[in-house]
Design an enzyme around this catalytic site. Structure first.
Site, mmCIF file in Angstrom:
data_model
loop_
_atom_site.group_PDB
_atom_site.id
_atom_site.type_symbol
_atom_site.label_atom_id
_atom_site.label_comp_id
_atom_site.label_asym_id
_atom_site.label_seq_id
_atom_site.Cartn_x
_atom_site.Cartn_y
_atom_site.Cartn_z
ATOM 1 N N HIS A 161 0.864 -1.180 0.000
ATOM 2 C CA HIS A 161 0.000 0.000 0.000
ATOM 3 C C HIS A 161 0.900 1.230 0.000
ATOM 4 O O HIS A 161 1.732 1.402 0.883
ATOM 5 C CB HIS A 161 -0.918 0.021 1.221
ATOM 6 C CG HIS A 161 -1.841 1.204 1.254
ATOM 7 N ND1 HIS A 161 -3.114 1.179 0.702
ATOM 8 C CD2 HIS A 161 -1.665 2.465 1.732
ATOM 9 C CE1 HIS A 161 -3.673 2.364 0.860
ATOM 10 N NE2 HIS A 161 -2.821 3.166 1.479
ATOM 11 N N CYS A 162 0.730 2.100 -0.991
ATOM 12 C CA CYS A 162 1.608 3.255 -1.143
ATOM 13 C C CYS A 162 0.833 4.543 -0.849
ATOM 14 O O CYS A 162 -0.007 4.954 -1.662
ATOM 15 C CB CYS A 162 2.195 3.312 -2.552
ATOM 16 S SG CYS A 162 3.340 4.686 -2.797
ATOM 17 N N PRO A 163 1.104 5.202 0.276
ATOM 18 C CA PRO A 163 0.390 6.454 0.576
ATOM 19 C C PRO A 163 0.758 7.581 -0.387
ATOM 20 O O PRO A 163 -0.036 8.504 -0.577
ATOM 21 C CB PRO A 163 0.846 6.774 2.006
ATOM 22 C CG PRO A 163 2.137 6.053 2.183
ATOM 23 C CD PRO A 163 2.037 4.818 1.353
ATOM 24 N N GLY A 166 -1.654 7.183 -3.003
ATOM 25 C CA GLY A 166 -3.024 7.127 -2.497
ATOM 26 C C GLY A 166 -3.784 5.899 -2.923
ATOM 27 O O GLY A 166 -5.008 5.941 -3.088
ATOM 28 N N ASN A 167 -3.077 4.768 -3.046
ATOM 29 C CA ASN A 167 -3.749 3.552 -3.499
ATOM 30 C C ASN A 167 -2.866 2.350 -3.194
ATOM 31 O O ASN A 167 -1.678 2.495 -2.879
ATOM 32 C CB ASN A 167 -4.026 3.622 -5.004
ATOM 33 C CG ASN A 167 -5.189 2.749 -5.426
ATOM 34 O OD1 ASN A 167 -5.690 1.932 -4.648
ATOM 35 N ND2 ASN A 167 -5.638 2.903 -6.663
#
Length: 355
Positions: A161-163, A166-167
């Site tokens: 999960h990559c902040p 944003g996804n």
């Protein structure tokens, strides 16, 4: 007004443009990414581009614009698309899996049910791989899938999960994520090199010290500082993911050591082609995958489709009366209820009965 699927989606996601765009719930860091990326490039085009085009070559601003365009395209493609979310089990599927019934067991004949097994073993290219049961989605996750706690969804070929985007990053958007970090690395190096070149050339032309030249073009200093600190992060990230692509692994598998040596035995990665070039070609040039969510359909569209299939089957059966039959489910109270034999999501064992 009929509800669309995205309007009642159970995961922790945000939807925009009528369900065409799907993102995680927390997207604040994504806007930080956009501000940094567009802000630094805006400073470069406003304060450096004209000088560099005049004194070095006219193509310098053009190349920067091309790199920025591709970076933004890959970023938006990664951020706004379904990463490979697996649909949750329907009511009947969840009931069947929760009860842990075997396909050969008639649920109507017993009131005692065991808990569902946590894992199942499958063989992939000669290697045994465990399928884990997700108690949230009520499904056995396919190989390489994992449940993201941030989005509350099972993601096929889950990477991480990559902040910053944003996804989640998974099967359907990994290639765009990889291309994004490669192009953003090139862009950082490009801006860093030419912002420093601008400062040095001013110092040489006007016979000034670097400090004096920096005071004349502070925007170049800001660009160079931001690009300098950013380049080490994105360069390391690009190198790490190049290694993952070359060996056909995911970040999740690498961190967990899924294919590391265990108890003195080497665990072979069943997904690699044993060729770096083939792995790159498979991941970056392979087919695009269709989303399994069908978010923009009516919530009851699947039921309508099954009704149409049922009508077609009944028509075929009516043309051959000797093979006409109906399906019933034996309820626990001894009664029988009709079952739609065309319902692909109904996995509860049923009993054929003559008409």
């Amino acid at each position: 007004m009929t509800k669309k699927r995205w309007q009642s989606f159970p995961g922790k996601n945000r939807f925009f443009c009528g369900g065409r765009i799907i993102m995680a719930k927390q997207i604040n860091v994504f806007f930080v990414t956009l501000v940094l990326l567009i802000g630094v490039c805006a400073l470069f085009f406003i304060f450096d581009a004209e000088y560099l085009a005049t004194h070095i070559h006219w193509s310098i601003p053009l190349i920067a614009a091309v790199l920025l365009t591709f970076t933004l395209l890959f970023l938006f493609r990664t951020s706004f698309s379904d990463p490979g979310i697996l649909p949750r089990a329907t009511g009947d599927e969840a009931l069947f899996n929760d009860r842990g019934a075997d396909n050969n067991v008639d649920l109507s004949q017993t009131t005692q049910f065991r808990n569902p097994p946590r894992t199942k073993d499958v063989v992939v290219n000669g290697e045994t791989v465990k399928l884990k049961y997700c108690f949230t989605c009520k499904i056995f996750r396919p190989p390489r899938a994992s449940h993201c706690s941030m989005c509350d969804n099972c993601i096929e070929r889950f990477d991480h999960h990559c902040p910053w985007v944003g996804n989640c990053v998974g099967k359907r958007n990994y290639r765009y994520f990889y291309l994004m970090i490669v192009t953003i690395t090139l862009l950082c190096i490009y801006v860093l090199a030419f912002s420093i070149a601008h400062i040095v050339m001013i110092a040489q032309e006007e016979d000034k010290t670097l400090i004096s030249a920096m005071s004349e073009t502070p925007a170049s200093v800001i660009e160079a500082l931001i690009a300098f600190f950013a380049v080490w992060s994105v360069l390391g990230l690009a190198g790490f993911h190049s290694y993952l692509v070359g060996t056909n692994q995911t970040t999740n598998e690498e961190i967990k050591g899924s294919w590391a040596q265990r108890h003195g035995e080497v665990v072979r990665n069943p997904y690699t082609t044993n060729s770096c070039c083939s792995n790159f070609s498979k991941i970056l040039c392979g087919p695009s995958y269709t989303s399994m969510l069908r978010l923009r359909e009516d919530k009851n569209q699947e039921k309508k489709d099954m009704e149409q299939v049922k009508l077609k089957i009944e028509k075929l059966l009516s043309e051959n009366p000797q093979n006409t039959f109906r399906w019933v489910r034996r309820e626990e109270n001894g009664t029988s209820s009709p079952v739609d034999p065309t319902d692909l999501h109904t996995h509860i064992p049923t009993t054929p009965a003559s008409s």
